[in-house]
Design an enzyme around this catalytic site. Structure first.
Site, mmCIF file in Angstrom:
data_model
loop_
_atom_site.group_PDB
_atom_site.id
_atom_site.type_symbol
_atom_site.label_atom_id
_atom_site.label_comp_id
_atom_site.label_asym_id
_atom_site.label_seq_id
_atom_site.Cartn_x
_atom_site.Cartn_y
_atom_site.Cartn_z
ATOM 1 N N SER A 474 0.815 -1.212 0.000
ATOM 2 C CA SER A 474 0.000 0.000 0.000
ATOM 3 C C SER A 474 0.855 1.271 0.000
ATOM 4 C CB SER A 474 -0.964 -0.050 1.193
ATOM 5 O OG SER A 474 -1.998 0.889 1.052
ATOM 6 N N ASP A 485 10.388 5.852 -9.904
ATOM 7 C CA ASP A 485 9.993 6.576 -11.118
ATOM 8 C C ASP A 485 10.788 7.864 -11.293
ATOM 9 O OD1 ASP A 485 8.175 4.617 -11.682
ATOM 10 O OD2 ASP A 485 6.451 5.689 -10.847
ATOM 11 N N LYS A 499 -0.682 -4.374 -3.271
ATOM 12 C CA LYS A 499 -1.995 -3.854 -2.868
ATOM 13 C C LYS A 499 -2.127 -2.414 -3.351
ATOM 14 C CE LYS A 499 -5.168 -2.833 0.897
ATOM 15 N NZ LYS A 499 -5.478 -1.487 0.371
#
Length: 709
Positions: A474, A485, A499
């Site tokens: 999460s 990224d 998740k």
């Protein structure tokens, strides 16, 4: 994780197996029937799943088959109770059971549950008859404890033979794990008799609410693993668990094949600090205090077992443990813990400074910040307390102190971090990047919201690494994905949980129609089991959104893949989101606009090459591979020998191998060896962290990044 605990709780409240009826449920008042409230709630939940959840799954034949299979697996996962004739009888419900829920008809689900209870009690009653029966431990025969991959019992004879072997296995296991120098056969027989009698007694305490929780979980799990209905009692337990105040050892427990199994180590608790217990360890006995006698808890209801393990702060509990991946005949490990209260302060980020020698021979200092969860004190924030506690505030202070220590790099350890506050994940990212989007959220109407770090500047602009594993979930995945990224740091470890969904908790009293409430009032039912303060009709935690990285990739299902990988025993096939048949799929949306800090593609290749070269030469890496092989050996359908000499030899060989392995680790660390007769030493060496520090030394030496504030 908590839903697994709830499923385990409901599961063990009954457990069955069988043959022709020898236990009269009706005479004993054990036939369970749904109440009017159960039926109305089932109808309302089915409606919410069709029209309100992210998936919006229609209650049709396809979903019925999944609900049907979920229900069978929930009650008899190990296939130790039902006969094939039972399964054949149940087939008439296979294509229609979800429609029954939608119509408020739970008769089929409760029928399956009652047959299960029948079979379970018959199995335990038959086991009792075999406790005093003669057993020849010199006969070469085998027993299969985990039957999930086998067929259901073809007839009563096959069922009886399985349970005869089960009793023989239990007796032999008690005999081999005994530390007594004298023949304790009579004591073992009595121990086993009490175990079965206790199981029977506990099974007979199962009530309609317990059954209702289980049959509703079979429905919600068919739609989405994170959508869950909690009856009033379980809703209260769930909400109390979320309040970060627990007393005990600090572990989430679940019943797997009648064994109390550790499914999560709670940050800040005694088990977390002691580092002796691990996920998938099995607790077979509990003793109170330093000298109390061990009480066998195999086959207990999970709530009864938890009652023995949990206790007031400051008291001592001793646990008899079978380590993950080992058979029940393995030598149990004794773990002594002092119970404590686990609160949010104890789950705070912590830091330490490590020194590591780089490939150039120079010594570097690396600051390691361990973050068990993403936390924030909402109550203090609401009261506008200027000193309110949060992940970002704590980590900012830790970074300041590490800069004063003049560290060359920082590593954030997110292993086993199951998530927490989304806003904290966003703000924490902002300590390492200079403004920009962090995560995208898509709702049930396909609207996309971009959540960004809006604060200028950074708290750390030097070499940075993030360690993740299969239980990083999460908010952890949002943070790690953003760092990756942006090219802000190197991600180390193993694939994260996957998740990537958003849930909201809704009390059922808000969605039950006025007409249905009138029906409930007219029925005049009063649920005596509903605790004070619990939601009147329970609550549903329902999936309403999905997370996406700034590059447009969902964290759902696939999670975050590390730049530098380590092997793990927790495979994607058995653990994490991808192991859930009903999990939402991975997908992509349009990337948002963001500016990368750096392109680490080339240096990541260099880091991987150096990492793999070290692993090939590392004895500790070999230990890790051994652990993985041991953990995964039960993936097949193992057969255990019931010949005492053979099983004893196998157990002694494993004991010798285990001692030799631990002594190799101790020798590598320059520590005293484990001698015969001494208690097993704690060997919580962290190879993953040690090698991650080596990778960071390579990172510092081979190419670093600086970002502009």
């Amino acid at each position: 994780m908590f839903k697994n605990f709830i499923v385990g709780l409901a599961l063990v409240l009954v457990v069955a197996c069988g043959s022709k009826p020898r236990v009269n449920l009706e005479e004993e008042g054990l036939i369970l029937k749904p109440t009017t409230q159960h039926e109305i709630i089932a109808k309302e939940v089915a409606g919410l799943l069709e029209t309100f959840s992210y998936k919006r799954v229609p209650m049709n034949d396809s979903i019925s088959k999944i609900v049907f299979n979920n229900l069978l697996e929930a009650v008899d996962q190990g296939r130790n109770y039902f006969l094939q004739s039972d399964i054949d009888d149940f087939q008439k419900y296979k294509n229609s059971i979800s429609q029954d829920y939608k119509n408020g008809d739970l008769s089929a689900a409760f029928y399956i549950f009652n047959v299960y209870t029948q079979r379970y009690l018959e199995s335990m009653e038959y086991a009792l008859t075999q406790v005093d029966a003669p057993h020849d431990f010199n006969v070469a025969e085998t027993y299969t404890n985990y039957r999930e991959k086998l067929n259901w019992f073809k007839d009563e004879a096959e069922w009886k033979n399985q349970w005869r072997k089960r009793v023989k296995y239990d007796l032999l296991n008690l005999k081999l794990t005994s530390t007594s120098k004298i023949d304790d056969s009579a004591k073992h027989v009595e121990t086993l008799r009490k175990r079965y009698e206790n199981i029977i007694s506990q099974a007979k305490k199962t009530n309609a609410n317990d059954a209702f929780q289980l049959v509703m979980t079979a429905l919600t799990d068919a739609v989405d693993p994170h959508t869950t209905y909690y009856n009033p009692s379980f809703a209260q337990a769930f909400n109390e668990g979320m309040s970060n105040t627990l007393e005990g050892i600090g572990a989430r427990l679940q019943m797997d094949n009648e064994m109390v199994t550790i499914k999560e180590i709670i940050a800040g608790g005694p088990a977390f600090k002691d580092k002796t217990l691990h996920i998938e360890d099995k607790i077979i006995a509990v003793a109170q205090g330093e000298k109390g006698e061990f009480e066998d808890i195999v086959g207990w209801r999970i709530d009864a077992a938890v009652g023995k393990i949990k206790g007031p702060k400051g008291t001592i509990v001793r646990l008899k443990i079978i380590p993950s991946g080992q058979e029940l005949t393995a030598q149990p490990k004794i773990v002594t813990l002092t119970r404590d209260k686990i609160v949010i302060e104890e789950e705070s980020a912590k830091r330490e400074t490590k020194t590591i020698k780089g490939p150039d021979g120079n010594t570097y200092k690396v600051g390691v910040i361990t973050l068990p969860k993403f936390y924030i004190d909402f109550e203090a924030l609401r009261k506008r307390d200027p000193n309110y506690k949060s992940t970002t505030r704590d980590v900012r202070l830790l970074l300041d102190s590490l800069k004063q220590d003049k560290v060359d790099a920082v590593v954030l350890d997110l292993r086993n971090n199951g998530g927490g506050s989304l806003q904290e994940a966003i703000e924490l990212t902002g300590l390492f990047i200079d403004q920009g989007p962090v995560v995208q959220v898509k709702d049930t109407r396909n609207r996309i919201e971009i959540n960004s770090d809006k604060e200028a500047g950074t708290s750390w602009d030097g070499p940075f690494g993030v360690i993740i594993n299969r239980f990083s979930a999460s908010a952890s995945e949002i943070f790690a994905g953003a760092i990756q990224d942006y090219g802000r740091g190197v991600i180390l470890g193993s694939q994260s949980y996957g998740k990537g969904t958003v849930q909201s908790a809704i009390e059922m009293s808000r969605v039950i129609s006025p007409t249905s409430k009138l029906l409930l009032k007219a029925a005049g039912e009063k649920d005596e089991d509903t605790p004070n303060g619990a939601p009147e009709y329970g609550q549903i935690n329902i999936t309403l959104g999905k997370f996406y990285r700034v590059n447009g990739s969902s964290t759902q299902h696939k999670g975050v893949s590390p730049d530098v990988s380590f092997p793990t025993q927790f495979s994607a096939e058995k653990f994490g989101e991808s192991s859930e048949p009903s999990a939402l799929p991975w997908d992509q949306i349009k990337p948002t606009t963001f500016t990368k800090v750096a392109d680490l593609t080339a240096i990541n290749k260099t880091l991987n090459a150096a990492h793999e070269s070290r692993m090939k030469k590392s004895p500790e890496y070999e230990f890790l591979l051994e652990d993985i092989a041991t953990f995964n050996k039960l993936d097949s359908v193992p057969q255990v020998s019931l010949k005492e000499a053979d099983l004893k030899k196998e157990r002694d060989d494993n004991k010798t191998k285990n001692r030799a392995r631990i002594n190799k680790e101790l020798e590598l660390r320059g520590l005293p060896l484990w001698k015969e007769g001494e208690p097993q030493p704690k060997t919580s060496f962290d190879y993953i962290l040690d090698e991650s520090l080596n990778v960071m030394a390579d990172f510092i030496h081979g190419g670093t990044i600086k970002i502009k504030n």
